[in-house]
Design an enzyme around this catalytic site. Structure first.
Site, PDB file in Angstrom:
ATOM      1  N   ASP A  40      30.670  84.771  16.725  1.00  0.00           N
ATOM      2  CA  ASP A  40      30.018  85.618  15.730  1.00  0.00           C
ATOM      3  C   ASP A  40      30.972  85.910  14.578  1.00  0.00           C
ATOM      4  O   ASP A  40      32.198  85.891  14.757  1.00  0.00           O
ATOM      5  CB  ASP A  40      29.583  86.944  16.358  1.00  0.00           C
ATOM      6  CG  ASP A  40      28.502  86.749  17.406  1.00  0.00           C
ATOM      7  OD1 ASP A  40      27.720  85.801  17.277  1.00  0.00           O
ATOM      8  OD2 ASP A  40      28.460  87.551  18.361  1.00  0.00           O
ATOM      9  N   TYR A  68      37.909  86.174  27.105  1.00  0.00           N
ATOM     10  CA  TYR A  68      37.759  87.048  25.942  1.00  0.00           C
ATOM     11  C   TYR A  68      38.523  88.344  26.148  1.00  0.00           C
ATOM     12  O   TYR A  68      38.635  88.843  27.279  1.00  0.00           O
ATOM     13  CB  TYR A  68      36.293  87.414  25.716  1.00  0.00           C
ATOM     14  CG  TYR A  68      35.389  86.265  25.355  1.00  0.00           C
ATOM     15  CD1 TYR A  68      35.162  85.924  24.023  1.00  0.00           C
ATOM     16  CD2 TYR A  68      34.742  85.524  26.348  1.00  0.00           C
ATOM     17  CE1 TYR A  68      34.315  84.875  23.691  1.00  0.00           C
ATOM     18  CE2 TYR A  68      33.898  84.471  26.019  1.00  0.00           C
ATOM     19  CZ  TYR A  68      33.688  84.157  24.686  1.00  0.00           C
ATOM     20  OH  TYR A  68      32.857  83.119  24.363  1.00  0.00           O
ATOM     21  N   ASP A  82      26.755  95.202  18.926  1.00  0.00           N
ATOM     22  CA  ASP A  82      28.113  95.254  18.397  1.00  0.00           C
ATOM     23  C   ASP A  82      28.144  96.137  17.154  1.00  0.00           C
ATOM     24  O   ASP A  82      27.122  96.714  16.758  1.00  0.00           O
ATOM     25  CB  ASP A  82      28.667  93.853  18.111  1.00  0.00           C
ATOM     26  CG  ASP A  82      27.886  93.092  17.043  1.00  0.00           C
ATOM     27  OD1 ASP A  82      27.187  93.727  16.221  1.00  0.00           O
ATOM     28  OD2 ASP A  82      27.983  91.853  17.021  1.00  0.00           O
ATOM     29  N   ARG A 181      28.793  90.851  24.485  1.00  0.00           N
ATOM     30  CA  ARG A 181      28.005  91.958  23.918  1.00  0.00           C
ATOM     31  C   ARG A 181      27.007  92.487  24.936  1.00  0.00           C
ATOM     32  O   ARG A 181      26.757  93.689  25.018  1.00  0.00           O
ATOM     33  CB  ARG A 181      27.262  91.494  22.671  1.00  0.00           C
ATOM     34  CG  ARG A 181      28.115  91.343  21.447  1.00  0.00           C
ATOM     35  CD  ARG A 181      27.290  90.855  20.283  1.00  0.00           C
ATOM     36  NE  ARG A 181      26.740  89.534  20.517  1.00  0.00           N
ATOM     37  CZ  ARG A 181      25.810  88.959  19.752  1.00  0.00           C
ATOM     38  NH1 ARG A 181      25.305  89.605  18.737  1.00  0.00           N
ATOM     39  NH2 ARG A 181      25.380  87.745  20.010  1.00  0.00           N
TER      40      ARG A 181
END
Length: 290
Positions: A40, A68, A82, A181
């Protein structure tokens, strides 16, 4: 001939994955390039960019497991799960969440789980990206998907962020297709306070690390990882002789025992093709030379 290989890119925040690929194309003067797994615009970190014939490997790389680092803010959900989305509802005081409660809640998401992806994901619905439909005002409902979270670790003590919010840093090792997310969203729901991501950084894809990546401004020709090096790092591989290499170049079956999963065929330091085993024969999956 256009160069072929991989560039490991450390994508900055605010840049789409496609714009990052365009930056690599300009820096290297190449026409054909793509990436293995979208990040993203808000997210940073490892973006694998394939150029030339290496674009045909990107589908295999996109399926590798990933790691991550993320910051989750508890106290309010958002429309996109987010910080780029609009707040949902009013803030809820999250200061009472203890590290013990948080870790116990996180533990439920370790292993194989069914996850509903974020509505603003790149998943296609009737041929259109989910995020594009959301922007058009369409109410998108995505089906749950099985994903695997092998590690979900709290990295610090929760930190107060204002009068209502609580920020925590987490590390996630997961299978391809896992939405961080969505993990944040579901944690906030389970704890009754709402949550969303404020930061996300991809640090690993398979055996490739962001520690070896370059910023878009630093990309140069010598940074291209050659196809043979990539093949040996990603797949089991076999060095073949000249006679078999000639057959491989034509995409023919050869008398060679190889694993059933894709195996790299290499001759004289050149990556020729991916083959898979069928009994005593190897059959072509994809040929990378002519």
């Amino acid at each position: 001939m256009q160069a072929s290989g991989l560039i490991l890119l450390d994508k900055p925040s605010g840049l789409t994955s496609q714009r990052a690929v365009s930056a690599v194309k300009r820096a290297l003067g190449v026409k054909k390039a793509g990436h293995a797994g979208t990040l993203d615009p808000m997210a940073t970190g490892l973006l694998i960019v394939g150029i030339g014939r290496a674009t045909r490997l990107l589908g295999y790389l996109a399926g590798e497991d990933k790691q991550y680092l993320a910051t989750v803010r508890f106290g309010q959900a958002s429309t996109t799960d987010d910080a780029e989305g609009e707040p949902l509802g009013v803030p809820v005081a999250a200061g009472g969440i203890s590290p013990e409660l948080l870790q116990a809640t996180m533990a439920a998401y370790v292993g194989e789980i069914e996850q509903i992806p974020s509505a603003v994901s790149a998943i296609k619905v009737d041929g259109k990206r989910a995020y594009a439909l959301v922007r058009q005002g369409v109410d998108v409902e995505l089906k749950p998907r099985k994903v695997t979270v092998s590690r979900f670790e709290l990295l610090n003590q929760p930190v107060a962020a204002g009068s209502h919010f609580l920020d925590v840093d987490v590390l996630v090792d997961c299978s391809s297709g896992t939405y961080i997310r969505a993990l944040a969203r579901d944690l906030g729901r389970d704890l009754g306070v709402g949550a969303h991501l404020t930061a996300l950084r991809r640090t690993r894809i398979g055996s490739f690390s962001v520690a070896d990546a370059l910023t878009p401004e630093a990309v140069h020709t010598d940074a291209v990882i050659e196809l043979a090096t990539v093949a040996k790092q990603v797949f089991p591989f076999i060095e073949t002789d000249a006679a078999q290499a000639a057959q491989v170049r034509y995409g023919r079956r050869i008398q060679l025992r190889v694993p059933a999963n894709p195996t790299a065929i290499i001759h004289a330091g050149e990556f020729l093709a991916l083959y898979r085993g069928e009994g005593d024969e190897a059959v072509p999956v994809a040929v990378f030379v002519s």
